[in-house]
Scaffold this active site. Structure first.
Site, short mmCIF file in Angstrom:
data_model
loop_
_atom_site.label_atom_id
_atom_site.label_comp_id
_atom_site.label_asym_id
_atom_site.label_seq_id
_atom_site.Cartn_x
_atom_site.Cartn_y
_atom_site.Cartn_z
CE LYS A 28 17.90 1.52 8.57
NZ LYS A 28 17.20 2.70 9.14
CB SER A 29 22.62 4.28 13.11
OG SER A 29 21.32 3.83 13.38
NE ARG A 33 23.85 8.95 14.35
CZ ARG A 33 22.63 8.43 14.21
NH1 ARG A 33 22.36 7.63 13.19
NH2 ARG A 33 21.66 8.71 15.06
N GLY A 101 13.56 7.72 7.74
CA GLY A 101 13.32 8.67 8.83
C GLY A 101 14.63 9.25 9.35
CB SER A 174 13.74 10.17 19.37
OG SER A 174 14.14 10.32 18.02
CD GLN A 176 14.96 8.59 13.25
OE1 GLN A 176 13.90 9.22 13.23
NE2 GLN A 176 15.14 7.45 12.60
CG ASP A 327 15.34 0.15 14.73
OD1 ASP A 327 14.27 0.76 14.89
OD2 ASP A 327 16.39 0.70 14.36
NE ARG A 358 9.42 -1.09 12.36
CZ ARG A 358 10.67 -0.65 12.26
NH1 ARG A 358 11.38 -0.40 13.34
NH2 ARG A 358 11.22 -0.48 11.07
NE ARG A 403 14.79 -1.82 11.67
CZ ARG A 403 16.03 -1.86 11.20
NH1 ARG A 403 16.55 -3.01 10.82
NH2 ARG A 403 16.75 -0.75 11.10
#
Ligand code: S3P
Length: 450
Positions: A28-29, A33, A101, A174, A176, A327, A358, A403
């Site tokens: 996903k990351s 990108r 996010g 982070s 992100q 994650d 979470r 998740r």
């Protein structure tokens, strides 16, 4: 985009042994990108193995709204005709990033140094998440932001007309935030410097170098210092997205807790900034082997073989490993319930600001299924019940978090009684083939009538 429609309650029934190969989707990351950096290059970037989950499709749509051309071909490959650094057009519509996010934060970063205005929103989960961690650093470049109280979406960003480069220490671990600042720095003249005290996933740095940016990383007493030269011309790339270790975690963990299982999960990206879960599982006594270890596209890759591991015991997961498995704590807490003794997860307060809180979501769901959990602001301790001691029989709330939903479906495969989740719809954000893939291995996951 900003909702998942009607909730899909799901139940996972005791099953197994699990056997076969699990081909999980693309990372996903790296998928987000690939689309963003493709849009910031001049010419055509081609991507194979892109994750076609809702989060990433939202980023593809957003890149089109900013002027790039994004196309899926019949072969399953994607192409992106980029507009170049600083070439974003002003979108005519609100950018709806759904549950993502990563999508919204990276895109806010990369439009912040272009003189355009864009408004962002998302689903109820994303609208509750803090965006101050992005708006604070982009303000240093000269961008303005107007959001709801507490720095929440919907939010309008007015990109800077005359961006200035910044030197910024990321206040929390982070990737992100680090990535948003680097992407903003792309269109600022001079050098932007980002410092992270703890290393987080480094896909942005690796991929920026791959696209031809002048970026260097130094490990210093201050932390990891990343220096990026602004206003490069990025060169389009051909990208083969590796399969997602965070998605691989689900079939791997299911195999470890289900008697008689033997599952192969091929072609998994094992970038050290992502692979902390697998180290932790092995320390707990998991029968987990990396086969056929190799390098692909500059990233370490292996086939993971996971077998039923009845002798796992709880450990204290080192705090400095948290970023490399952030994650994976939800599914680790499920494995911990099937181990003997306590598993202590510490230094994990970032888990409270993910798609859901979470720590709270896992603690309440585990308790509903007969497992004892201690929790605090920054930690969670799961009291293991042994390989056949987990009662199950409860319903967990997913809180719009993929998740959390998947973790409880994994628990149900090996618990004594079925485990339910109130809404499995968010699974489609990152792992749209989850039910089929788990079913093919031998799991029994059913959709219930709401
Ligand atoms: C991501 C970074 C992490 C992670 C998320 C993906 C990324 O978030 O939890 O799923 O692709 O950069 P944080 O940066 O908030 O830790």
């Amino acid at each position: 985009m900003s909702g998942h429609g009607a909730p899909i309650p799901m139940t996972s029934h005791k099953a197994g042994p699990l056997a076969g190969e699990a081909h999980v989707p693309g990372d996903k990351s790296i998928s987000h990108r690939s689309l963003i950096l493709g849009a910031l290059s001049v010419g055509e970037t081609r991507v194979t193995g892109l994750l076609e989950g809702e989060d990433v499709l939202g980023t593809a749509e957003a890149m089109c709204a900013f002027g790039a051309e994004v196309k899926r071909h019949d072969t399953g490959a994607w192409s992106i005709h980029g507009v170049g650094v600083g070439g974003f057009a002003e979108p005519e519509q609100v950018i709806d990033c759904g549950n993502a996010g990563t999508g919204v934060r990276l895109i806010m970063g990369c439009m912040a140094t272009t003189p355009i205005t864009a408004t962002f929103t998302g689903d109820a989960s994303l609208r509750s998440r803090p965006m101050g961690r992005i708006t604070d650093p982009i303000a240093l470049f000269g961008a303005a932001s107007y959001g709801r109280s507490g720095g929440r979406l919907p939010m309008t960003i007015v990109g800077s007309r005359e961006p200035i480069p910044v030197r910024y220490t990321v206040p929390m671990p982070s990737a992100q935030v680090k990535s948003a600042v680097l992407l903003a720095g792309l269109n600022a003249p001079g050098e932007t410097v980002v410092i992270e005290k703890e290393a987080t996933r480094d896909h942005t740095e690796r991929m920026l170098v791959g696209f031809g940016a002048d970026l260097k990383v130094e490990d210093t007493d201050e932390g990891r210092v990343i220096t990026l030269k602004g206003q490069p011309e990025l060169t389009p790339q051909t990208i083969a997205v590796p399969r997602d270790p965070s998605s691989a975690a689900f079939p791997v963990c299911a195999a470890l807790i289900t008697p008689g299982s033997n599952v192969l999960v091929p072609n998994i990206g094992l970038n050290p900034t992502r692979a902390g879960l697998f180290t932790t599982l092995r320390e707990m006594g998991a029968d987990l082997v990396f086969e056929n270890e190799r390098e692909e596209g500059g990233e370490p890759v292996a086939d993971l073989r996971a077998k039923f591991s009845p002798d796992m015991s709880g450990i204290r997961v080192p705090e400095d490993r948290a970023a490399s498995m952030i994650d994976e704590y939800p599914v680790l807490s499920v494995v911990a319930a099937f181990a003997t003794g306590k598993t202590e997860m510490v230094g994990v307060k970032e888990l409270r600001v993910k798609e859901s809180d979470r720590i709270d979501a896992m603690a309440r769901g585990l308790e509903a299924n007969g497992v004892t959990v201690d929790e605090g602001v920054d930690f969670m301790i799961v009291h293991g019940m042994g390989p056949d001691g987990v009662p199950g029989g409860g319903t967990a709330k997913a809180h719009l978090d993929h998740r959390i939903a998947m973790s409880f479906m994994i628990m149900g495969v090996a618990a004594q009684k079925p485990v339910s989740v109130d809404d499995g719809a968010p699974i489609a954000t990152s792992f749209p083939i989850f039910e089929r893939l788990m079913g093919d291995l031998g799991a029994k996951i059913t959709r219930d009538r709401s």
